[in-house]
Enzyme design. Structure first.
Site, PDB file in Angstrom:
ATOM      1  N   LYS A 188       0.856  -1.183   0.000  1.00 41.32           N
ATOM      2  CA  LYS A 188       0.000   0.000   0.000  1.00 41.32           C
ATOM      3  C   LYS A 188       0.896   1.238   0.000  1.00 41.32           C
ATOM      4  O   LYS A 188       1.686   1.457   0.915  1.00 41.32           O
ATOM      5  CB  LYS A 188      -0.918   0.014   1.220  1.00 41.32           C
ATOM      6  CG  LYS A 188      -1.866   1.206   1.249  1.00 41.32           C
ATOM      7  CD  LYS A 188      -2.789   1.142   2.450  1.00 41.32           C
ATOM      8  CE  LYS A 188      -3.749   2.324   2.472  1.00 41.32           C
ATOM      9  NZ  LYS A 188      -4.658   2.260   3.631  1.00 41.32           N
TER      10      LYS A 188
ATOM     11  N   LYS B 129       1.013  10.039   5.665  1.00 40.49           N
ATOM     12  CA  LYS B 129       1.199   8.656   6.125  1.00 40.49           C
ATOM     13  C   LYS B 129       2.479   8.035   5.572  1.00 40.49           C
ATOM     14  O   LYS B 129       2.599   6.815   5.471  1.00 40.49           O
ATOM     15  CB  LYS B 129      -0.029   7.821   5.738  1.00 40.49           C
ATOM     16  CG  LYS B 129      -1.325   8.379   6.330  1.00 40.49           C
ATOM     17  CD  LYS B 129      -2.508   7.457   6.113  1.00 40.49           C
ATOM     18  CE  LYS B 129      -3.760   8.017   6.785  1.00 40.49           C
ATOM     19  NZ  LYS B 129      -4.909   7.094   6.728  1.00 40.49           N
TER      20      LYS B 129
ATOM     21  N   GLU C  49       7.832  -6.622   1.149  1.00 40.10           N
ATOM     22  CA  GLU C  49       6.675  -6.466   2.041  1.00 40.10           C
ATOM     23  C   GLU C  49       5.689  -7.622   1.859  1.00 40.10           C
ATOM     24  O   GLU C  49       5.181  -8.182   2.831  1.00 40.10           O
ATOM     25  CB  GLU C  49       5.972  -5.133   1.751  1.00 40.10           C
ATOM     26  CG  GLU C  49       6.695  -3.907   2.243  1.00 40.10           C
ATOM     27  CD  GLU C  49       6.403  -3.612   3.710  1.00 40.10           C
ATOM     28  OE1 GLU C  49       5.719  -4.430   4.361  1.00 40.10           O
ATOM     29  OE2 GLU C  49       6.871  -2.568   4.194  1.00 40.10           O
TER      30      GLU C  49
ATOM     31  N   LYS D 184      -2.137  -1.500  -3.724  1.00 40.50           N
ATOM     32  CA  LYS D 184      -3.013  -0.338  -3.701  1.00 40.50           C
ATOM     33  C   LYS D 184      -2.164   0.933  -3.803  1.00 40.50           C
ATOM     34  O   LYS D 184      -1.171   1.042  -3.081  1.00 40.50           O
ATOM     35  CB  LYS D 184      -3.811  -0.329  -2.383  1.00 40.50           C
ATOM     36  CG  LYS D 184      -4.814   0.803  -2.257  1.00 40.50           C
ATOM     37  CD  LYS D 184      -5.539   0.734  -0.920  1.00 40.50           C
ATOM     38  CE  LYS D 184      -6.549   1.879  -0.827  1.00 40.50           C
ATOM     39  NZ  LYS D 184      -7.240   1.890   0.481  1.00 40.50           N
TER      40      LYS D 184
ATOM     41  N   SER E 290     -10.329   5.369  -4.920  1.00 39.44           N
ATOM     42  CA  SER E 290     -11.310   6.441  -5.101  1.00 39.44           C
ATOM     43  C   SER E 290     -10.852   7.516  -6.075  1.00 39.44           C
ATOM     44  O   SER E 290     -11.649   8.038  -6.861  1.00 39.44           O
ATOM     45  CB  SER E 290     -11.621   7.075  -3.742  1.00 39.44           C
ATOM     46  OG  SER E 290     -10.443   7.618  -3.156  1.00 39.44           O
TER      47      SER E 290
ATOM     48  N   TYR F 145     -14.945   0.426  -7.249  1.00 40.68           N
ATOM     49  CA  TYR F 145     -16.227   1.118  -7.131  1.00 40.68           C
ATOM     50  C   TYR F 145     -17.035   0.991  -8.419  1.00 40.68           C
ATOM     51  O   TYR F 145     -18.214   1.339  -8.443  1.00 40.68           O
ATOM     52  CB  TYR F 145     -15.988   2.581  -6.779  1.00 40.68           C
ATOM     53  CG  TYR F 145     -15.145   2.756  -5.529  1.00 40.68           C
ATOM     54  CD1 TYR F 145     -15.675   2.495  -4.271  1.00 40.68           C
ATOM     55  CD2 TYR F 145     -13.807   3.127  -5.606  1.00 40.68           C
ATOM     56  CE1 TYR F 145     -14.906   2.614  -3.127  1.00 40.68           C
ATOM     57  CE2 TYR F 145     -13.028   3.253  -4.462  1.00 40.68           C
ATOM     58  CZ  TYR F 145     -13.582   2.998  -3.227  1.00 40.68           C
ATOM     59  OH  TYR F 145     -12.805   3.099  -2.092  1.00 40.68           O
TER      60      TYR F 145
END
Length: 329
Positions: free
Chosen positions: A196, A223, A239, A254, A280, A319
């Site tokens: 991510k 972040k 990872e 992601k 999104s 989505y």
């Protein structure tokens, strides 16, 4: 060689193109994100995500039934937590009668065979909008992982089939797996957000859940200390392999469209299902360009979805899932 070999013969018409097509999209490819809010009778459109909604539990029932009728069999639940229930430790996330726990039960009650995955992270519950507990201006790792394990147990108790930790704390998969085993949830799976990235594509999602990092002095404003640097490629493999070693059943990349190389790299290296999240910001860009008349909405939707599967994704969180399935059927 040419002219004995003419590749265009296999592109002459739709019948032959369909016959030799390498990548086929079906409803079974999709994981459907669902946003849940408190209240009744609420179907609230997200301003930065046109035609995507937050649902109260009563209307969530109808949405789940519709998904099932379309052949969409897996959902990923997220909750919008009221501000008065937020703190620095995610206490509300452990509430057995919390919104996530009730959402899990709602989906299972209305459609027992629907596969339910749940977001495991502190940011929806954090007064600071971060995925971890903050202490002395730092996101602390190990204590956060312990809380994530408690959250995972709570979700499993409510009926979740898979927990999906999205935080990127080191070692949290092992902590969660051991906790689930200790509590007897040996069949509860883990889909890890293994690669991510600290991406600018998440903005509309954070609007949807009111979970953006707050701008407060001495608190990290982004972040980047725990999500990955988007310039890195081989780190994603490390990872992911570590998460598999710690007990992840499914791994995820992601965002999606800007990270197809990462999807393929990981698919070539591992032997567990690989998911990708069409996030999104990707959704919002296509919607905005289509509204302007700059792009053909349906064709771009299909092209990007196909790209994920062509790159190696076994699971596509999107989505657009409902719209794609309606189009291809």
């Amino acid at each position: 060689m040419f002219p004995l070999r003419r590749n265009r013969r296999l592109r002459t018409n739709e019948a032959i193109r369909s016959l030799v097509r390498e990548t086929i999209i079906t409803p079974n490819d999709f994981l459907v994100p669902l946003f849940v809010v408190e209240g009744k009778g609420i179907k609230d459109e997200i301003p930065s995500m046109p035609n995507y909604f937050r649902y109260s539990l009563d209307l969530l029932e109808g949405e789940v039934k519709e998904l099932w009728k379309l052949g969409l069999k897996s959902v990923l639940l997220f909750v919008k937590v009221p501000d008065n229930l937020k703190d620095n430790a995610g206490k509300e996330a452990l509430n057995p009668n919390g919104l996530m726990q009730r959402a899990i039960k709602t989906v299972k009650n209305v459609c027992p065979d629907m596969l339910v995955m749940t977001d495991v992270a502190l940011d929806p519950y954090s007064v600071y909008g971060h995925d971890g507990i903050i202490e002395n201006g730092q996101i602390i790792n190990d204590e956060t992982a312990e809380v994530l394990a408690e959250i995972s147990i709570s979700h499993a108790q409510a009926g979740a089939d898979f927990v999906a930790p999205s935080d990127m704390m080191d070692g949290r998969i092992l902590t969660i797996r051991e906790a689930l085993e200790d509590e007897g949830f040996t069949n509860t799976g883990i889909m890890s957000y293994s690669a991510k990235y600290a991406s600018a594509f998440y903005g509309p999602f954070r609007d949807a859940l009111d979970s953006a990092p707050v701008d407060i002095q001495d608190i990290p404003k982004d972040k980047k200390t725990y999500q990955m640097d988007y310039a890195n490629r081989f780190e994603a493999i490390r990872e992911t392999e570590m998460d598999i070693d710690e007990g992840a059943d499914i791994v995820m990349v992601k965002p999606g469209i800007s990270y197809l190389d990462i999807v393929r790299e990981i698919k070539n290296e591992v032997y567990v299902p690989v998911a990708v999240y069409q996030v999104s910001g990707e959704y919002a860009m296509i919607k905005a360009a289509a509204e302007k008349g700059w792009l053909d909405h349906d064709q771009i939707m299909l092209e990007t979805t196909t790209a994920f599967k062509r790159a190696g994704a076994d699971i596509i969180a999107s989505y657009f899932a409902k719209d794609v399935v309606k189009l291809i059927s």
